[in-house]
Design a protein around this motif. Structure first.
Motif, short mmCIF file in Angstrom:
data_model
loop_
_atom_site.label_atom_id
_atom_site.label_comp_id
_atom_site.label_asym_id
_atom_site.label_seq_id
_atom_site.Cartn_x
_atom_site.Cartn_y
_atom_site.Cartn_z
N GLY A 1 0.83 -1.21 0.00
CA GLY A 1 0.00 0.00 0.00
C GLY A 1 0.86 1.25 0.00
N PRO A 2 0.22 2.40 0.03
CA PRO A 2 0.96 3.67 -0.05
C PRO A 2 1.72 3.96 1.24
N GLU A 3 2.66 4.90 1.17
CA GLU A 3 3.44 5.26 2.34
C GLU A 3 2.59 5.92 3.42
N LYS A 4 1.66 6.76 2.98
CA LYS A 4 0.76 7.45 3.93
C LYS A 4 -0.70 7.12 3.61
N PRO A 5 -1.17 5.95 4.01
CA PRO A 5 -2.54 5.56 3.68
C PRO A 5 -3.58 6.32 4.51
N GLU A 6 -4.83 6.30 4.02
CA GLU A 6 -5.92 6.91 4.80
C GLU A 6 -6.38 5.96 5.90
N LEU A 7 -6.16 4.68 5.64
CA LEU A 7 -6.60 3.64 6.58
C LEU A 7 -5.57 2.52 6.54
N LEU B 1 -9.15 0.42 -4.04
CA LEU B 1 -8.62 1.28 -2.98
C LEU B 1 -7.15 0.99 -2.65
N GLN B 2 -6.46 0.24 -3.52
CA GLN B 2 -5.09 -0.15 -3.19
C GLN B 2 -4.17 1.05 -3.00
N ASP B 3 -4.51 2.19 -3.60
CA ASP B 3 -3.67 3.39 -3.47
C ASP B 3 -4.04 4.23 -2.26
N ARG B 4 -5.15 3.89 -1.60
CA ARG B 4 -5.58 4.70 -0.46
C ARG B 4 -5.49 3.96 0.87
N VAL B 5 -5.49 2.63 0.81
CA VAL B 5 -5.52 1.83 2.05
C VAL B 5 -4.26 0.97 2.14
N GLY B 6 -3.64 0.94 3.31
CA GLY B 6 -2.47 0.09 3.53
C GLY B 6 -2.88 -1.23 4.15
#
Lengths: 203, 648
Positions: B246-252, B273-278
């Motif tokens: 997932g991203p370095e700074k996820p929303e969740l 949501l793979q780019d927003r959730v880790g």
């Protein structure tokens, strides 16, 4: 590897009643896919549900990666039903307007039906319901054909043969023979090949 | 047909069931001793390894129960061998006393405990979660997340156990154990182990001393045990089985373990949501790796914990977040406890989709409301629930028919305590709702022993218990001894169908062969009962008349414990399968149908799936596909309309 799947992941459900050979059918299809380099996940319900209960195998076939052994709602591309009422049960959760169905028409009455607590719907009505919930459906009496071959159990392999005839999955007789030979005693291979061919002819 | 465990070459791929993957991992680790007690979803592991016992020089045993299984496996470890013990979640409770002491002392050769658990109770009477044992008894816990990991982590569990000198638990769940996926095979080692138990060192010499759990040794043993746990923690910080995507700074941030990682991945992919959730997937769930968790707890403020079973990860991660609050900040947690996930039952991708969309407030629809509503409406009338039932020709149907009618004729409100096996269905309609108490292995007999002593408080109801032949040896025998010694007024009916039928005919101490097929002495239940001075009768449940007479006589003979052994092999047993004892037919002239006073006794009450009611003719019919030819229904029909013609 050439990806010849109609969709990726291709979501297949094989359903029936405990004792109909659901598990073997799903293994055979799964092994045939693995043999050709695909990634397969099979989720199965067995254990207590074998005792006359509904059984269901979820097959997720992909050229890319492994998927959940439980299919999400509404995601089935194909439902192979070894028993007609079970097709409806599966469609209610995993069906969608585009789903295809292959369906054995021979009912297996549940205990509830035998004792008069439940009513097994008229076959005509079941056929109509399944048609209204799917884009394409083929009905056949694999149990009758299987009894002609000597045992109702061959119905599962006939259903696999029928699936091969849809062309949705890369399934050749040669690969089937390779896979089934590893799964059952040598003496029974020929009858299973026959069952597969009969099933293929039903679609 | 050869074993799937050996036929696939190193580095090539096969479709393996999770349980087979665990077995293969054990073989790749060089396992020597394998023990277990059957239980869904664990049974295939021991079964498959038993098949290759000769090829791989393994000792494989179906033990009498899980406690003994763990002790036998521990003996292997103490003699320097690599050992594995396999059970379902409830078995860990049976083994728990020994487990505590084995974990306190530690191990010599590797010792791996495999617990295959059943979230959703698909084949269980509970949703037991054994993971808290790892915390409570201070040993490492691993949870594989897919089929490849099931193999790789099983193998690693042996290495870990050997390095730490303590037991390691590998926890699987039904959707991994009984599901299948691609597995790439590793190498099978060659080894020639020698078993020796060394005892000449000092008690604290882990490899060469006597193995003693003395009160004075508890302090140093526990300190040593906790050092091992710290070593495990350090190893887990680096484990390849703990992964982040997932991203370095996820929303969740979703933290998950086991097969839930597949559900989560699928949910995130469907929702795009793979780019927003880790997604932090933990393969090592006790002890938790504090540095790794510290790092990822810091990436965002919303943490969603997804796991099968009790909130084990959830509670322990929350505790860790509290310890690290200065470093990671204040978090909002979602999971089983706040209602984002249901508090009970197993998970699936749809439940995950619902949880994620509710946290992130995203709309989602899988199929159109119209289709869904139509499908649900049709299913409500078109697909009534299939109740579980005994197989056609199952001896249990006849046994419960007899017990129920005997208790009715006796007419003193007698009742039956049940036990665990196929015959648990005796609590349902197919067993005529005869069982009135159903809990754990052996507990029916234990409770009957208790009820049978309550006459001093005015209890006058006859008390009966049932158990299967495998359960008899597993946990019923001590309870029966208790009833004999305390002179409890009760009847035990042993439903002896010649094997552990529910889980697929594994042998038990009453069987003529062991797990690998080797001939072994059979323990005779009748002789065992005679040896403890108890009245014991033996009958065939298919012989309704004489069995009923024996039952009624046993009910009269009150004051002491009595045993009735009902012997008839399971309809699916290898000795019976496919062959009919009788060819059944209906004499349509004798079946009076609606005019008969029986009111369809055969299909309405006895309701074997081999019988059908022909609504057009208004007569009973034999289902030629399903009928197993046991002949019992011929004696159920009051007008003799069902004929049984002997064929063998």
């Amino acid at each position: 590897m050439e990806n010849t799947l109609r969709c990726d992941p291709y979501n297949l459900i094989i359903t029936g009643v405990g004792g109909q050979g659901n598990v073997l059918a799903s293994r055979v299809v799964g092994d045939m896919m693995i043999h050709q380099g695909y990634r397969v996940t099979i989720g199965e319900t067995f254990g207590a549900s074998q005792r006359g209960g509904s059984v269901m195998s979820h097959l997720r076939i992909s050229a890319r990666n492994g998927f959940s052994p439980q299919m999400p709602e509404g995601k089935a591309h194909m439902v192979v039903a070894l028993e007609p009422m079970e097709a409806i049960r599966v469609l209610a959760v995993y069906g969608n307007p585009k789903v295809k169905v292959l369906c054995n028409t021979r009912p297996i009455q549940s205990v509830g039906v035998i004792c008069g607590d439940q009513i097994y719907p008229e076959l005509k009505q079941i056929i109509q319901w399944i048609e209204s919930l799917s884009e394409d459906v083929r009905f056949f009496d694999t149990t009758k054909e299987a009894l002609n071959l000597g045992s109702p159990i061959f119905g599962n392999i006939m259903a696999v043969g029928a699936l091969s005839a849809t062309g949705d999955l890369p399934m050749s007789l040669k690969v089937f023979e390779k896979v089934i030979s590893k799964k059952i005693p040598a003496g029974k291979v020929e009858t299973n090949l026959k069952a597969y061919q009969i099933g293929k002819g039903l679609v | 047909m050869s074993s799937i465990l050996l036929e696939t070459k190193t580095d090539s791929e096969a479709l393996l069931m999770g349980n087979d993957a665990i077995s293969r991992g054990a073989l790749e680790a060089g396992v020597n001793v394998i023990t277990g007690y059957p239980g869904t979803p664990s049974s295939e592991i021991v079964e498959q390894l038993a098949k290759v016992a000769g090829d791989c020089n393994l000792y494989v045993e179906w033990s009498v129960n899980e406690k003994v299984a763990l002790e036998v496996a521990a003996a292997g470890s103490y003699a320097g061998l690599k050992s594995m013990c396999v059970m379902k979640q409830v078995g860990v409770n049976v083994a728990a006393d020994s487990l505590l002491h084995i974990a306190e002392y530690g191990t010599r050769g590797a010792l791996v405990l495999v617990s295959c658990e059943d979230p959703g109770a698909l084949s269980s009477t509970n949703e037991g979660d054994s993971r808290p044992y790892a915390k409570m008894m201070e040993f490492p816990l691993l949870e594989p997340g897919d089929f490849q990991e099931a193999k790789d982590m099983a193998k690693w569990a042996f290495e870990l156990s050997e390095n730490l000198c303590n037991i390691v638990m590998l926890r699987s769940v039904t959707r991994l154990s009984h599901a299948s996926g691609n597995v790439i095979m590793g190498e099978l080692p060659q080894s020639d182990p020698e078993a020796v138990f060394e005892f000449n060192g000092t008690p604290m010499d882990q490899m060469k001393g006597p193995i003693l759990a003395f009160p004075t040794l508890v302090d140093p043993l526990r300190r040593r045990q906790q050092e091992k746990l710290s070593k495990a923690e350090a190893a887990f910080e680096e484990s390849v089985f703990n992964t982040y995507t997932g991203p370095e700074k996820p929303e969740l941030l979703i933290i998950t373990s086991s097969v839930c990682q597949l559900y989560t991945k699928e949910a995130l992919s469907i929702l795009d949501l793979q780019d927003r959730v880790g997604l932090l997937k933990l393969g090592t769930t006790w002890p938790l790796p504090p540095k790794l968790l510290g790092k990822y707890l810091g990436v965002c403020d919303k943490i969603f914990i997804v796991e099968e079973g009790t909130p084990f990860l959830e509670d322990n991660i929350k505790a860790m977040a509290a310890e690290k609050a200065k470093q990671v900040g204040i978090k909002t947690f979602f999971g089983r406890k706040d209602g984002t996930l249901p508090p009970v039952n197993e998970l699936n991708p749809d439940i995950l989709i619902e949880g994620i969309t509710s946290i992130l407030e995203i709309p989602f629809q899988s199929v159109s409301d119209g289709y869904k509503a139509k499908a649900k409406e049709i299913a409500a009338v078109g697909a009534p629930v299939r109740e579980l039932t005994f197989c056609p020709g199952c001896p249990h149907r006849a046994s419960f028919w007899l017990i129920r009618s005997a208790l009715k004729l006796d007419n003193r409100s007698g009742f039956l305590c049940g036990d665990i096996g196929c015959y648990s269905l005796g609590a349902g309609p197919c067993g005529f709702s005869t069982i009135k108490i159903l809990q754990a292995m052996g507990s029916g007999m234990g409770m009957a022993s208790g009820f049978g002593k309550l006459d001093q408080f005015g209890m006058s109801q006859p008390v009966m218990a049932v158990c299967g032949d495998s359960t008899f040896f597993h946990a019923v025998l001590p309870a029966l001894v208790n009833a004999v010694h305390n002179q409890s007024d009760m009847i035990l009916v042993v439903l002896d169908n010649s094997g552990t039928a529910m889980t697929g005919f594994q042998p038990h101490p009453g069987s003529p062969a062991g797990a690998t097929g080797m001939k072994l002495p059979m323990l005779d239940i009748e002789k065992l009962c005679c040896a403890i001075d108890i009245r014991v009768e033996v009958s065939d449940p298919f012989d309704l008349q004489s069995t009923r007479e024996i039952l009624l006589d046993l009910l009269e003979d009150s004051g002491n414990p009595r045993v009735l052994i009902l012997k008839q092999p399971c309809a699916l047993s290898p000795i019976k399968k496919g062959s009919k004892m009788y060819e059944m037919s209906i004499d349509v002239n004798l079946c009076l149908a609606d005019r008969c006073g029986c009111n369809k006794l055969c299909t309405r009450v006895f309701k074997c799936p081999g019988l059908m009611w022909d609504t057009l003719k208004g007569k009973v019919q034999i289902d030629e596909v399903l009928c197993a030819g046991c002949g019992v229904c011929a004696n159920v029909c009051p007008t003799g309309a069902i004929n049984a013609e002997r064929v063998r």
